[in-house]
Scaffold this motif. Structure first.
Motif, PDB file in Angstrom:
ATOM      1  N   GLU A  51       0.817  -1.207   0.000  1.00 41.25           N
ATOM      2  CA  GLU A  51       0.000   0.000   0.000  1.00 41.25           C
ATOM      3  C   GLU A  51       0.853   1.260   0.000  1.00 41.25           C
ATOM      4  O   GLU A  51       0.519   2.242  -0.671  1.00 41.25           O
ATOM      5  CB  GLU A  51      -0.941  -0.005   1.216  1.00 41.25           C
ATOM      6  N   PHE A  89      -5.650   7.943   3.948  1.00 40.78           N
ATOM      7  CA  PHE A  89      -6.920   8.357   4.556  1.00 40.78           C
ATOM      8  C   PHE A  89      -7.126   7.647   5.891  1.00 40.78           C
ATOM      9  O   PHE A  89      -6.477   6.654   6.186  1.00 40.78           O
ATOM     10  CB  PHE A  89      -8.104   8.074   3.611  1.00 40.78           C
ATOM     11  N   TYR A 107     -10.202   6.103   8.592  1.00 34.61           N
ATOM     12  CA  TYR A 107     -11.514   5.455   8.460  1.00 34.61           C
ATOM     13  C   TYR A 107     -12.240   5.485   9.793  1.00 34.61           C
ATOM     14  O   TYR A 107     -11.649   5.285  10.855  1.00 34.61           O
ATOM     15  CB  TYR A 107     -11.332   4.002   8.026  1.00 34.61           C
ATOM     16  N   GLY A 147     -21.068   0.160   0.109  1.00 34.44           N
ATOM     17  CA  GLY A 147     -20.560  -1.020  -0.597  1.00 34.44           C
ATOM     18  C   GLY A 147     -19.105  -0.837  -0.992  1.00 34.44           C
ATOM     19  O   GLY A 147     -18.309  -1.775  -0.954  1.00 34.44           O
ATOM     20  N   GLY A 148     -18.770   0.361  -1.406  1.00 35.53           N
ATOM     21  CA  GLY A 148     -17.392   0.663  -1.799  1.00 35.53           C
ATOM     22  C   GLY A 148     -17.062   0.255  -3.215  1.00 35.53           C
ATOM     23  O   GLY A 148     -15.937   0.460  -3.670  1.00 35.53           O
ATOM     24  N   LEU A 166     -13.933   2.661  -4.047  1.00 37.49           N
ATOM     25  CA  LEU A 166     -12.594   2.071  -3.903  1.00 37.49           C
ATOM     26  C   LEU A 166     -11.942   1.855  -5.261  1.00 37.49           C
ATOM     27  O   LEU A 166     -10.738   2.023  -5.419  1.00 37.49           O
ATOM     28  CB  LEU A 166     -12.667   0.765  -3.112  1.00 37.49           C
ATOM     29  N   LYS A 211      -8.407   3.626  -6.182  1.00 31.82           N
ATOM     30  CA  LYS A 211      -7.217   2.930  -6.681  1.00 31.82           C
ATOM     31  C   LYS A 211      -6.715   3.546  -7.980  1.00 31.82           C
ATOM     32  O   LYS A 211      -5.548   3.405  -8.328  1.00 31.82           O
ATOM     33  CB  LYS A 211      -7.533   1.445  -6.908  1.00 31.82           C
ATOM     34  N   ASN A 253     -21.900   1.042   7.019  1.00 33.11           N
ATOM     35  CA  ASN A 253     -22.530  -0.276   7.057  1.00 33.11           C
ATOM     36  C   ASN A 253     -23.113  -0.682   8.406  1.00 33.11           C
ATOM     37  O   ASN A 253     -23.906  -1.613   8.475  1.00 33.11           O
ATOM     38  CB  ASN A 253     -21.534  -1.341   6.569  1.00 33.11           C
ATOM     39  N   LYS A 254     -22.743   0.024   9.463  1.00 34.60           N
ATOM     40  CA  LYS A 254     -23.328  -0.317  10.771  1.00 34.60           C
ATOM     41  C   LYS A 254     -24.697   0.348  10.973  1.00 34.60           C
ATOM     42  O   LYS A 254     -25.371   0.081  11.964  1.00 34.60           O
ATOM     43  CB  LYS A 254     -22.366   0.100  11.897  1.00 34.60           C
ATOM     44  N   MET A 271     -22.709  -6.377  -2.744  1.00 29.26           N
ATOM     45  CA  MET A 271     -21.987  -5.335  -2.018  1.00 29.26           C
ATOM     46  C   MET A 271     -22.646  -3.974  -2.205  1.00 29.26           C
ATOM     47  O   MET A 271     -22.815  -3.216  -1.269  1.00 29.26           O
ATOM     48  CB  MET A 271     -20.542  -5.237  -2.533  1.00 29.26           C
ATOM     49  N   PRO A 310      -6.075   1.462   7.344  1.00 32.95           N
ATOM     50  CA  PRO A 310      -7.402   1.435   6.715  1.00 32.95           C
ATOM     51  C   PRO A 310      -7.368   1.171   5.219  1.00 32.95           C
ATOM     52  O   PRO A 310      -8.345   0.671   4.655  1.00 32.95           O
ATOM     53  CB  PRO A 310      -7.977   2.833   7.007  1.00 32.95           C
ATOM     54  N   THR A 325      -7.105  -3.511   1.525  1.00 34.86           N
ATOM     55  CA  THR A 325      -8.349  -4.168   1.112  1.00 34.86           C
ATOM     56  C   THR A 325      -8.424  -5.548   1.766  1.00 34.86           C
ATOM     57  O   THR A 325      -7.405  -6.104   2.203  1.00 34.86           O
ATOM     58  CB  THR A 325      -8.419  -4.351  -0.411  1.00 34.86           C
ATOM     59  N   THR A 345     -13.457  -4.042  -1.025  1.00 30.98           N
ATOM     60  CA  THR A 345     -13.872  -3.725   0.333  1.00 30.98           C
ATOM     61  C   THR A 345     -12.620  -3.628   1.188  1.00 30.98           C
ATOM     62  O   THR A 345     -11.616  -4.289   0.909  1.00 30.98           O
ATOM     63  CB  THR A 345     -14.865  -4.769   0.885  1.00 30.98           C
ATOM     64  N   LEU A 346     -12.680  -2.784   2.188  1.00 30.64           N
ATOM     65  CA  LEU A 346     -11.526  -2.629   3.075  1.00 30.64           C
ATOM     66  C   LEU A 346     -11.603  -3.662   4.191  1.00 30.64           C
ATOM     67  O   LEU A 346     -12.696  -4.019   4.645  1.00 30.64           O
ATOM     68  CB  LEU A 346     -11.515  -1.221   3.676  1.00 30.64           C
ATOM     69  N   VAL A 350     -10.939  -3.238   7.248  1.00 34.45           N
ATOM     70  CA  VAL A 350     -11.582  -2.656   8.441  1.00 34.45           C
ATOM     71  C   VAL A 350     -13.098  -2.684   8.342  1.00 34.45           C
ATOM     72  O   VAL A 350     -13.781  -2.645   9.364  1.00 34.45           O
ATOM     73  CB  VAL A 350     -11.151  -1.184   8.700  1.00 34.45           C
ATOM     74  N   MET A 351     -13.621  -2.738   7.136  1.00 32.16           N
ATOM     75  CA  MET A 351     -15.083  -2.759   6.979  1.00 32.16           C
ATOM     76  C   MET A 351     -15.657  -4.147   7.245  1.00 32.16           C
ATOM     77  O   MET A 351     -16.874  -4.317   7.261  1.00 32.16           O
ATOM     78  CB  MET A 351     -15.466  -2.308   5.556  1.00 32.16           C
ATOM     79  N   GLU A 359     -14.804  -6.253   9.872  1.00 27.62           N
ATOM     80  CA  GLU A 359     -14.721  -6.746  11.248  1.00 27.62           C
ATOM     81  C   GLU A 359     -16.099  -7.239  11.688  1.00 27.62           C
ATOM     82  O   GLU A 359     -17.112  -6.615  11.390  1.00 27.62           O
ATOM     83  CB  GLU A 359     -14.232  -5.625  12.178  1.00 27.62           C
TER      84      GLU A 359
END
Lengths: 757, 342, 178
Positions: free
Chosen positions: A132, B4, B6, B30-31, B35, B39, B52-53, B107, C39, C42, C82-83, C85-86, C88
């Motif tokens: 990364e 970044f 989060y 969903g990302g 994402l 990238k 998402n929570k 997603m 974070p 992926t 998707t990451l 961290v997302m 968990e």
């Protein structure tokens, strides 16, 4: 989805439980592949490894004027940035950068100087502690360029082509004209001519190019590299970096698809080795999918064909000319037009082949290089000619059947194309076809049937193999061949097991390592013939050793027998004259007290035996399309592909090769094209979302027929290879079917709906 | 991808507050598109607020207007295969299933779907100018490779299209977008949600700073008897639409009581012309009338070179879709697209 | 002069620091793993580069090929988009969790039997996707399987075998349901 599979009987062995050749043995590496335990190049997670990320040029031609590395090097986790500014002095001469399959010219040297020769050229490698950080650091590296004018459009170079030299292995300049092609065309009863075009196509194997270089404490390296030839890569990096062969081992156990893209070492292996040697640490460099469009490709090719017929429907004249792109620095060549001089009988033939230099990267062999292109042009033109002459397209081909290779003026070592036509047509139901375009429909759907065919070389290269037979009855065979889905692991295991009469489970075949005996690059459909012959030879050597030891056993029934008097089956050496007189192989080493037997040998083509013959595989393809009358969408609903390729070693994996080839042909016909914006000299659809290849829903019934051919001239195994031939004629058959469905003759691929509105 | 931080949001208010005070923050659900674009370095948020929570936003339930409320965080797959959606809004179900892939639909969320950005090659590639990505840099597509670009409502600054399938059906169904912002809640008519590029192609929609989509309201009328989603693409599945048409019809015998026609893949937003739909009201469902409507719908269409064919293709697609919806000669299960995909 | 397109405004003398790693707990194939991840990692990279679970493949890193398909709470997703961290608190299942060489799952066995792969690189994603398809219970006919397996590209073109393998397991499963 039934299939008829007929294969030549194997020598004298008769039926036994260890007769494996020609059987549909499941892939021996299957369990590794379906569980994710098969390791590809980017999956060797060696300790203390750094990650390299490639920065590519946004311009097509010019110079780098400035690189601002300082702020990037200051980022936590960034280790080094390699560019032309700090690359150490490496090999100087072009020949050090030439790999085994390089075309003529001066190979591209990554990070060599500040010059930009093509868009997306690698200009820097950022190395960091994590993937990364490397990716981020690469995205903030400021580079300034001065841009020069460039040419990337072959359309504007129609008059600037030239005949290439023969700098590339396997390239055959077209033969000189025969007969009187101009007059014959002028006097022909019916004539057609047309231009046939396809754009650039990129191999796009699923696995992206990657190299993991493990740096050992003694300064040696092991490069886990995505390649179709570990020896080719080894000689490339040892020459450039001044290493000895024992300092640089190259490994590839599994390759996630090649299709030619891995024939030449790609730039990530250079970059990864460079970084590892300079930093004295292990390094991985993976390309992105976007960067997979930054190197070789099937060249954008323009073909022009003219044909004429005699009153009896035989070919009076055939002219075929092709022009494609190459780079400014290398002269890429492939055999596009030669096939047109040998697939059909014709006394008046003129073939022409030219390349034009553009500011692009050098094209690269891609599945059935040259022939996929040439068979598209030739076979669509043949369809046009058949219609012009009022003859059924299949009948037209049979009328012009070539009984010998007129290019080389030699007979074929074997050729069962006629049987391919016959069996394919029968299976497809060709006789139910109504010839008029737009004569078959179902509601909005216009139905079209088309056919075509092709021819490919049956070749063999030198290859070596090593075998070790141990006291536990296990056989290990090794050769530095490649496995990219072609079935190498499985067919070599079958050959070895059958040669020594062992069950499949007793044999392990290992490949893809420069610590093993040398094999040629995995390409050209020659692996089965080349490596297969070496495996057979080395196992025969083991067999001879076993026989000698067996003869020393007390009361051995084999005493006095020569290797020709015995055969290996069901774990025994048996007297052929009286098979009940046998020795159990496992007992031989135990009795002799030896722990293992070893042999190493090679196989080479028998040039004296081959010289009188033209050696080729052939196929005939029949395709059904459904075209929406109003909307122009095309679906290929049925394909029959009849292939004559000598002996089939494994009917399961060979069938898969042909099924995949048909998918490639559908792709070439209907969706594949890398589109360049010539304002930028850049491919714009450089990703998997916009570079379309078929998905599951695009593929319907595909029927594969293998037509039996016995051929003891090509090689002792009688195999011709199956990797390319299945793709030939598929795009043409579909194009011809689209004409039959719609009455529209498309001469430029891919056939998007735009072209049928 | 840039650097970044989060955070996972636990309440809508707090999420909205944070987003409205940080111009470099972005919501992520969903990302699937964000994402992807990060990238490519096209999107560069320095703060991601994970949604998402917020499970309250993932429900699908009846709304007071007799229709259905689709939570913004319900996934595309859960929406398409929800029994009420399948029964009452089969057009929406069919349309969602024609988009992306099963994995992506698992997603991608309903709210995120509306926030998708264009697939324009030049927008995605930092090496080429793009007004949407970098205002003022120019539009490379205008004179470039523009096969997938707009034929309606484009401007000299941008000819990008909006790629969603789902939104084409939502436009036809006249959904309402419910949003929550620093100033509280408000609703936006679907036709007003996405905008045309004009002088500001960098702005895709009419959301205000900090606003979060919380739900989509479907009105009671679902056109469940006569509908179709016709999607034309370069391969049979897993490809963006070259042209698509969502049609909902209310028929009485052979007479059209109500017609909705929305086009995808042709403009910076799902394309509807209400006046054309009105001319169909009271008309008989004949191919001639459909052709007239198609001609009127595409009257102002303009090609830019490689996409010229889309004008004729869109007309034919409209006629076909209207016929298909009238005759309903397509299977009615949620996987109908499997068989009706031309 | 042309500038390399970058993530910055240009002319930067100092750049934003990379994000710091934090503790992330992922449940992968039933095992809780405590990992130190920033974070921007992926789920796909977390599996391949941090958890040494390289069965999940990277074919495009942009959701355009399906090679990275894994199951999250039984549903198939693209792990590249998707990451970590997302994810968990979710149950993540990878190809390694479906079966091992000595204990193949029915899908894995069917893929071998029908030669539903060649190079093998898209295969783990195909199998995870097919497992997701089975869990969804929406695909029964050949056409439905073709469509609902279309999120997984196979460049070798093994689609005929993939269809046959998935169909066999779908049919067996519906027999059990009956």
């Amino acid at each position: 989805m039934s299939q008829l599979i007929t294969t030549p009987r194997l020598v004298e062995a008769g039926t036994s439980n260890t007769s494996h050749i020609g059987k549909p043995t499941s892939r021996v590496e299957g369990p590794a592949k379906v569980t994710g335990t098969a390791k590809y190049s980017a999956e060797f997670n060696v300790p203390d490894m750094l990650y390299g990320y490639v920065v590519t040029s946004p311009i097509t031609k010019g110079r780098i004027t400035k690189i601002n590395t300082e702020p990037v090097l200051a980022l936590a986790g960034v280790v080094q940035i390699f560019s032309h500014e700090n690359v150490p002095s490496l090999a100087w001469f072009d020949r050090s950068y030439k790999d085994d399959v390089a075309p003529g010219g001066s190979p591209f040297r990554p990070l060599h100087d500040n010059e930009i020769k093509f868009n997306m050229q690698p200009v820097a490698l950022v190395v960091a502690e994590t993937f990364e950080v490397a990716r981020y650091a690469a995205s903030v590296l400021e580079i300034e360029y001065a841009e020069d004018k460039f040419d990337t459009n072959i359309d504007l170079k129609r008059d600037e082509g030239h005949e290439p030299g023969s700098g590339k292995t396997g390239f055959m300049p077209p033969p000189p004209p025969r007969g009187n092609p101009n007059d014959a065309l002028k006097n022909a009863t019916h004539r057609i001519e047309g231009e046939y075009i396809h754009g650039a196509q990129h191999h796009n194997p699923m696995e992206m190019f990657a190299t993991t270089v493990e740096y050992h404490p003694d300064g040696k390296i092991t490069a886990y590299d995505k390649t179709q030839g570990v020896y080719n890569v080894q000689q490339y990096i040892t020459k450039i970096f001044g290493l000895s062969k024992d300092q640089a081992r190259v490994v590839n156990h599994y390759m996630g698809g090649g299709f030619g893209s891995g024939l030449r070492p790609q730039y990530q292996v250079f970059l990864a080795v460079l970084a590892a040697l300079e930093l004295k640490q292990s390094v991985r460099v993976s390309l992105t999918r976007q960067q997979m469009f930054s190197f070789g490709h099937r060249p954008h090719t323009l073909q022009y064909l003219k044909m004429g017929t005699n009153p009896d429907g035989t070919l009076a004249a055939l002219h075929h000319h092709a022009l494609h792109e190459t780079s400014r620095f290398e002269e890429y060549t492939e055999n596009v037009v030669n096939w047109s001089g040998m697939l059909y009988q014709c006394e008046n033939v003129k073939l022409g082949y030219q390349v034009a230099e553009l500011d692009v990267y050098t094209p690269l062999d891609m599945r059935a290089p040259g022939a996929a292109t040439g068979s598209f042009g030739l076979e669509v033109a043949m369809d046009e000619m058949a219609y012009a002459a009022g003859i059924d397209p299949l009948d037209f081909r049979i009328r012009n059947y070539a009984e010998q290779d007129q290019n080389m003026k030699k007979p074929f070592s074997s050729k069962k194309l006629r049987e391919c036509y016959h069996e394919g047509a029968t299976r497809f139901g060709w006789d139910k076809r109504t010839p008029e375009p737009r004569s078959m429909r179902e509601g909005n759907q216009l139905i079209g049937w088309g056919m075509a065919g092709g021819v490919w070389d049956a070749s063999m290269q030198k290859a070596a193999a090593k075998a070790t037979f141990t006291a536990d009855g296990k056989l290990l065979v090794q050769s530095a061949a490649g496995e990219n889905g072609t079935g190498t692991y499985t067919i070599m295991t079958q050959i070895a097991a059958e040669t020594l009469g062992l069950p499949i489970e007793a044999v392990t075949f290992e490949l893809g390592d420069t610590n093993m005996p040398e094999a040629p690059v995995q390409g050209g459909s020659w692996t089965a013939a080349s490596v297969g012959s070496a495996v057979k030879n080395v196992c025969t050597d083991i067999g001879e050793k076993l026989l000698k030891l067996a003869q020393k056993m007390e009361g051995s029934p084999l005493k006095g027998a020569s290797i020709d008097d015995v055969h290996f089956a069901d774990g025994q050496i048996r007297l052929s004259a009286n098979p009940s007189e046998a020795v159990v192989v496992r007992d031989i080493l135990a009795a002799s007290g030896e722990e293992k037997l070893e042999a190493e040998t090679s196989a080479m083509p028998n040039l004296i035996k081959q010289q009188p013959y033209s050696m080729h595989s052939h196929n005939a393809v029949f395709a059904e399309v459904r075209v929406d009358e109003d909307l122009g969408t095309v679906h290929v609903t049925r394909v029959v592909n009849a292939v004559a390729a000598g002996r089939i070693l494994n009917t399961k994996t060979a069938r898969s090769q042909v099924l995949g080839s048909v998918v490639w042909g559908i792709s070439m016909a209907l969706m594949e094209e890398t589109v360049m914006d010539h304002t930028f000299g850049r491919y714009m659809n450089h990703n998997y979302a916009e570079y379309h290849i078929p998905v599951n829903a695009d593929i319907h019934d595909i029927d594969v027929i293998f037509v039996e051919e016995e051929d003891d001239k090509v090689n002792p195994l009688g195999v011709k290879g199956i990797g390319e031939v299945g793709m030939l004629g598929v795009a043409a058959a579909i194009t011809n079917a689209v004409y039959h469905a719609t009455g529209k003759r498309v001469r430029e691929l891919p056939i998007y709906m735009d072209k049928l509105l | 991808m840039n650097s970044f931080t989060y955070t996972s949001a636990t309440a809508v208010d707090a999420a909205v507050r944070e987003k409205s005070t940080n111009s470099k923050a972005a919501f992520v659900a969903g990302g699937t598109n964000l994402l992807d674009l990060m990238k490519e370095n096209v999107e560069r948020p320095t703060r991601l607020i994970g949604l998402n929570k917020l499970s309250d936003l993932a429900t699908i339930e009846n709304n007071p207007e007799g229709g259905l409320r689709l939570g913004a965080l319900a996934t595309n797959a859960d929406t398409a295969w929800h029994p009420e959606v399948e029964k009452r809004y089969p057009l929406l179900s069919q349309t969602i299933l024609a988009g992306a892939s099963p994995q992506l639909r698992n997603m991608a969320t309903n709210g995120g779907n509306l926030m998708q950005r264009t697939r324009c090659y030049y927008f995605y590639d930092l090496a080429t100018p793009c007004n949407k990505r970098e205002p003022g840099s120019g539009c490379s597509a205008l004179n470039g490779f523009n096969r997938i670009h707009a034929i309606l409502g484009a401007s000299e600054h941008c000819i990008a299209t909006y790629p969603s399938d789902m939104a084409v059906a939502l436009a036809a169904l006249e959904a309402t977008v419910r949003v929550s912002g620093p100033q509280g809640e408000r609703t936006i008519a679907f036709a007003d949600f996405h905008r045309l590029p004009g002088d500001h192609p960098e702005i895709d929609n009419t959301l205000e700073t900090g606003e979060l989509i919380t739900a989509l309201d479907l009105p009671a009328q679902g056109f469940e008897k006569n509908f179709t989603y016709l999607k034309l693409r370069d391969r049979t599945s897993y490809a963006f639409a070259v042209v698509s048409v969502a049609v909902g019809l209310e028929l009485e015998g052979n007479v059209i009581k109500e017609a909705r026609i929305a086009l995808g893949g042709v403009a910076h937003k799902p394309w509807r012309v209400v006046a054309v739909e009105e001319t169909l009201r009271g008309a008989t469902a004949t191919e001639d009338n459909f052709r007239e409507a198609a001609t009127a719908l595409l009257r102002d269409a303009q090609g830019y070179g490689s996409n010229n064919f889309k004008i004729e293709l869109a007309k034919r697609a409209v006629v076909r879709a209207l016929k298909q919806a009238t005759e309903m000669n397509q299977p009615l299960d949620a996987n109908a697209f499997l068989n009706s995909n031309p | 002069m042309i500038q390399q397109p970058t993530n910055t405004a240009g002319g930067a003398t100092s750049l934003p620091a990379p994000p710091s790693a934090g503790s992330v707990t992922l449940t992968i194939n039933g095992v809780q793993r405590h990992m130190q991840l920033a974070p921007w990692t992926t789920l796909l990279d977390a599996l391949r580069e941090y958890a040494d679970l390289t069965g999940t493949k990277k074919g495009c890193d942009h959701g355009q090929c399906g090679s990275c398909t894994v199951l999250v709470n039984g549903k198939r997703i693209n792990s590249c988009l998707t990451l970590a961290v997302m994810q968990e608190g979710n149950e993540i299942t990878t190809i390694e969790g479906l079966g091992q060489p000595e204990s193949l799952s029915p899908l894995q066995q069917a893929f071998i039997d029908h030669d539903a792969f060649q190079c093998g690189y898209c295969t783990p994603g195909q199998i995870c996707s097919a497992q997701g398809l089975l869990n969804e219970g929406r695909a029964h006919t050949e056409d439905e399987i073709r469509e609902l397996m279309s999120g997984n590209i196979c460049r070798c073109g093994a689609y005929v075998g993939i269809l046959a393998a998935v169909k066999e397991v779908v049919d067996k499963q519906s027999e059990i349901v009956k």
